[in-house]
Enzyme design. Sequence first.
Site, PDB file in Angstrom:
ATOM      1  N   THR A 300       0.867  -1.188   0.000  1.00  0.00           N
ATOM      2  CA  THR A 300       0.000   0.000   0.000  1.00  0.00           C
ATOM      3  C   THR A 300       0.897   1.228   0.000  1.00  0.00           C
ATOM      4  OG1 THR A 300      -1.803  -1.139   1.109  1.00  0.00           O
ATOM      5  CG2 THR A 300      -1.835   1.248   1.222  1.00  0.00           C
ATOM      6  N   PHE A 302       1.223   5.173   0.739  1.00  0.00           N
ATOM      7  CA  PHE A 302       0.639   6.250   1.549  1.00  0.00           C
ATOM      8  C   PHE A 302       1.297   7.565   1.148  1.00  0.00           C
ATOM      9  CE2 PHE A 302      -1.485   3.723   4.913  1.00  0.00           C
ATOM     10  CZ  PHE A 302      -0.929   2.479   4.677  1.00  0.00           C
TER      11      PHE A 302
HETATM   12  O1  LIG Z   1      -7.447  -0.211   7.912  1.00  0.00           O
HETATM   13  C1  LIG Z   1      -6.246   0.035   8.030  1.00  0.00           C
HETATM   14  O2  LIG Z   1      -5.515  -0.559   8.821  1.00  0.00           O
HETATM   15  C2  LIG Z   1      -5.670   1.069   7.183  1.00  0.00           C
HETATM   16  O3  LIG Z   1      -4.637   1.594   7.513  1.00  0.00           O
HETATM   17  C3  LIG Z   1      -6.350   1.392   5.883  1.00  0.00           C
HETATM   18  C4  LIG Z   1      -5.868   0.549   4.709  1.00  0.00           C
HETATM   19  C5  LIG Z   1      -6.411   1.154   3.383  1.00  0.00           C
HETATM   20  O4  LIG Z   1      -7.163   2.102   3.384  1.00  0.00           O
HETATM   21  O5  LIG Z   1      -6.068   0.605   2.327  1.00  0.00           O
HETATM   22  C6  LIG Z   1      -4.406   0.594   4.626  1.00  0.00           C
HETATM   23  C7  LIG Z   1      -3.690  -0.450   4.195  1.00  0.00           C
HETATM   24  C8  LIG Z   1      -4.309  -1.715   3.760  1.00  0.00           C
HETATM   25  O6  LIG Z   1      -4.331  -1.659   2.352  1.00  0.00           O
HETATM   26  C9  LIG Z   1      -5.710  -1.848   4.251  1.00  0.00           C
HETATM   27  C10 LIG Z   1      -6.364  -0.811   4.767  1.00  0.00           C
END
Ligand SMILES: O=C(O)C(=O)C[C@]1(C(=O)O)C=C[C@@H](O)C=C1
Length: 424
Positions: A300, A302
């Site tokens: 992911t 950010f």
């Molecule tokens: O729910 C979490 O733990 C988050 O940080 C959000 C979140 C997202 O929005 O994509 C972050 C990383 C992962 O892909 C899953 C969820």
Amino acid sequence: MQSLSPPAAIPNLKPSVRILFVPTNPIKNRVEPSRLVVKCLHRFDNPSNLPSFGNSNGAVGATRADWQSSCAILASKVVSQQQDNAKAGSAGNITAVNGHKTLDLVPIENLPKPLTTDLSPAPMHGSQLRVAYQGVPGAYSEAAAAKAYPGCEAIPCDQFEVAFQAVELWIADRAVLPVENSLGGSIHRNYDLLLRHRLHIVGEVQLSIHHCLLALPGVRKEYLNCVISHPQALAQCEHTLTKLGLNVTREAVDDTAGAAEYVATRNLRDTAAIASARAAELYGLQILADGIQDDSSNLTRFVMLAREPIIPRTDRPFKTSIVFAHEEGTSVLFKVLSAFAFRNISLTKIESRPHRHRPIRLVDDANVGTAKHFEYMFYVDFEASMAETRAQNALAEVQEFTSFLRVLGSYPMDMTPCFPSRGD
Ligand SMILES: O=C(O)C(=O)C[C@]1(C(=O)O)C=C[C@@H](O)C=C1
């Protein structure tokens, strides 16, 4: 809205109605942070599947609205409960939270302070940075905040929008928000919010996401009839869940760690959460299955947001994010992309968002605003710094083709290798 002159870093751009460098919020007075807290933390898509839960008096079986309004402060309730228990020397035992039995979780000093308790002045540097993220402790966004700003104070926020507001209102110094995942794709909400708010992208971090299936101690897979998590996490684990024989109801909530906390504090023996190993530790859950993402290289991305942009440089790889639109259809996209292709500037991301129903106010040289409707907004990330002539020239050309153009930020690329991590 005022327009600002383009900064010196982009000398080739003529002053124009079309480049919007959005002013930052000059308000230094700090507001009462509790006013920021949106009480609704998690949302079940199907209310009929909402499990019963305790209200703030500890009564079981309260209404959905009670649950939503009590959730925002649940983390701090758990903390204060533990504080009391710690004083009474009962750490490590089973204790009651909101009238339910739950495990004693972690030592309180391991949990970040909730948004409502910090009224100290904004720190200026380094490890004292306060970084807003969406979710509760144990969320991947919290891990991303720690990777971006080691030693920072991570501030949990109920919604993405609250994280934006926390920075705009000087409650936090930065926000860290997920924008895309290698399996689940873009997090559209945050693209829309980037446009609606006036923060600048000042950095990015990539995090390897390692999901676990979490349940109360003693619960077996066969007992489950529901799996809850963030929609992205559910999407990232869909095939593995099926392979595990878990063809049970999926319920979407606002963050992964919030799902774990929910299972723990409601003592749900028929529900599992998808979340990090750290969330399992924090909320006293067992790991039923480890590494359940459908692809082991589950990343992911950010972005970090701040009130002020950073000054672009050329001594390390930079990325620049822009958003643009044109009144006449989508053919502008080809022209814009060619401006980068001719200069050998690689694009790392293109995203389009429908925008028909939300006019954008453009400001001309005389500071006169006009509302314009655009069918689509296009978001592009390219691998160059705004301090480079080729990037400045490309943007000057893009400006010729478009009716609206905003630089969201020019910032160092995350070049750190991404090792699979368990979110801890
Ligand atoms: O729910 C979490 O733990 C988050 O940080 C959000 C979140 C997202 O929005 O994509 C972050 C990383 C992962 O892909 C899953 C969820």
